[in-house]
Write a protein that holds these residues in place. Sequence first.
Motif, PDB file in Angstrom:
ATOM      1  N   UNK A  64       2.873   5.788  -0.072  1.00  0.00           N
ATOM      2  CA  UNK A  64       2.742   7.585  -0.851  1.00  0.00           C
ATOM      3  C   UNK A  64       1.953   6.677  -2.349  1.00  0.00           C
ATOM      4  N   UNK A  65       2.110   5.966  -3.332  1.00  0.00           N
ATOM      5  CA  UNK A  65       0.842   5.696  -4.234  1.00  0.00           C
ATOM      6  C   UNK A  65       0.057   4.880  -4.217  1.00  0.00           C
ATOM      7  N   UNK A  66       0.015   2.677  -3.594  1.00  0.00           N
ATOM      8  CA  UNK A  66      -1.025   3.112  -2.727  1.00  0.00           C
ATOM      9  C   UNK A  66      -1.384   2.952  -1.488  1.00  0.00           C
ATOM     10  N   UNK A  67      -0.835   3.605  -0.963  1.00  0.00           N
ATOM     11  CA  UNK A  67      -1.785   3.957   0.189  1.00  0.00           C
ATOM     12  C   UNK A  67      -1.581   3.189   1.227  1.00  0.00           C
ATOM     13  N   UNK A  68      -1.219   1.907   1.060  1.00  0.00           N
ATOM     14  CA  UNK A  68      -1.392   0.730   1.868  1.00  0.00           C
ATOM     15  C   UNK A  68      -0.780   1.704   3.229  1.00  0.00           C
ATOM     16  N   UNK A  69      -1.010   0.388   3.790  1.00  0.00           N
ATOM     17  CA  UNK A  69      -0.686   0.736   5.790  1.00  0.00           C
ATOM     18  C   UNK A  69       0.725   0.451   6.436  1.00  0.00           C
ATOM     19  N   UNK A  70       1.713   0.649   7.071  1.00  0.00           N
ATOM     20  CA  UNK A  70       2.159  -0.206   7.739  1.00  0.00           C
ATOM     21  C   UNK A  70       2.227  -1.362   7.617  1.00  0.00           C
ATOM     22  N   UNK A  71       1.289  -1.583   8.302  1.00  0.00           N
ATOM     23  CA  UNK A  71       1.104  -3.142   9.561  1.00  0.00           C
ATOM     24  C   UNK A  71       0.554  -3.645   8.074  1.00  0.00           C
ATOM     25  N   UNK A  72       0.101  -3.920   7.112  1.00  0.00           N
ATOM     26  CA  UNK A  72      -0.301  -4.640   5.821  1.00  0.00           C
ATOM     27  C   UNK A  72       1.006  -5.783   5.898  1.00  0.00           C
ATOM     28  N   UNK A  73       2.329  -5.135   6.122  1.00  0.00           N
ATOM     29  CA  UNK A  73       3.401  -5.968   6.033  1.00  0.00           C
ATOM     30  C   UNK A  73       4.573  -6.216   7.415  1.00  0.00           C
ATOM     31  N   UNK A  74       4.254  -5.160   8.268  1.00  0.00           N
ATOM     32  CA  UNK A  74       4.857  -5.123   8.906  1.00  0.00           C
ATOM     33  C   UNK A  74       4.377  -5.984  10.280  1.00  0.00           C
ATOM     34  N   UNK A  75       3.730  -5.901  10.262  1.00  0.00           N
ATOM     35  CA  UNK A  75       1.735  -6.826  11.046  1.00  0.00           C
ATOM     36  C   UNK A  75       2.207  -5.304  12.261  1.00  0.00           C
ATOM     37  N   UNK A  76       1.028  -5.690  13.076  1.00  0.00           N
ATOM     38  CA  UNK A  76       0.536  -5.083  14.640  1.00  0.00           C
ATOM     39  C   UNK A  76       1.946  -4.252  15.464  1.00  0.00           C
TER      40      UNK A  76
END
Length: 418
Positions: free
Chosen positions: A340-352
């Motif tokens: 929410x705060x940084x606006x990162x996508x789940x794939x950034x850590x969990x991959x495709x």
Amino acid sequence: MRSISLTLKQLSRSFLLVAGFAILGLSAHAQGDAAKGEAIFKSKCTACHKIDQKVVGPALGPALVSETDDKWLVKWIQNNQALIAAHDAKAVKVYNDNAQGTMTVFADLSDADANNVIAYVRTTWADMQKKQASSGGTVVAEKGPSDIMVYSLIGIIIVAFVVILVLNKVIKTLERLIENKPDLLVEEPVEVAPVDKYAFARKLVKNKKFVFFVLICVSISGGSWTWVTLWETNVHQGYQPVQPIKFPHDLHAGAMQIKCQYCHSGAYKSKNASIPSLNFCMNCHKTVKTESPEVQKIYAALGYDPKTAKYDSTKARPIQWVRIHNLPDFAYFNHSQHVKVAGLKCQTCHGPVETMKEVYQYSPLTMKWCIQCHKRTEVNYKGNAYYDKLQQVHNLLAKGEKVTEAQMGGIECGKCHY
């Protein structure tokens, strides 16, 4: 005269060996392991690249066919930012051609790993071109050896054979001359000393410099092996346990394009992403894929009878999911701060995840990996309530006014409760 004959024979053999090594030197080249490269490509590259078409980055098949400097490609894969910072002409051109997009740094890949990825891409691209050709498509011609190289190689072979034939003729002439006039050959008695098989080994053992060098090499090798072993301890990258129900993320998140937070709703508002209950699955699977064996497992766990559409709580039992991403107890990670705060996508850590048949741990999740991500991720603070609140506190401190811990988020649950 006999010594001359032997010398000429040795020269002819040496010349033949030189010609052979010249041929090998022109034709030999290092190749990677495409099978190993496939595993690395799927785990690290598929989020941004495909072999035959552009995704986030360019299509790798045509790019690696046109670029033949493998040493440069290895440096680009391992640390493209360093090449760009050093104003490398090729690196700057690639950076500008791709709209100045930033590629992930893979410093953890060795030279062999990078070569394996390059071999996999080129092999797969060549197979794609062959299939396209067989179906009536166009094929990109592969570059073979140049005409100069081929003609030079043929010339070397011809010269080598001519020299060998001439030398053999000279040798035979000298041997006939010696046979007709044996007085020309005078053999001197040679004293043969006894052979000591271990003389060289004894000499090396007595050489203090050599012994010191061996000890240094052993110490460095042992220390490196120990360091790598300890560094990889409790790093579970690639961990893929067998789950009680095979949930295909490639179908739900990929083909059906269901958003991650539809099921993992906690990622937007809490520390944990949360796993939905089986009742959540029943929103769709009361009527969808009811004959599937995996859906039948959901029915059995809930005590649900699809024929009567009723639940029997006495037959219900919990599903024992196996946790995949598990941080140490001393590491605090809050999903809402990143999503929410940084606006990162789940794939950034969990991959495709949308391409995974079954989920596995994509990233190493080490402290070094997290720090590298924090160094290269820009903070978008405009219009963000979290940073607006920090700005208000900063202004109060600048004015010398009273600031309480509550104003700095001190009464949030996550500050004390993990």
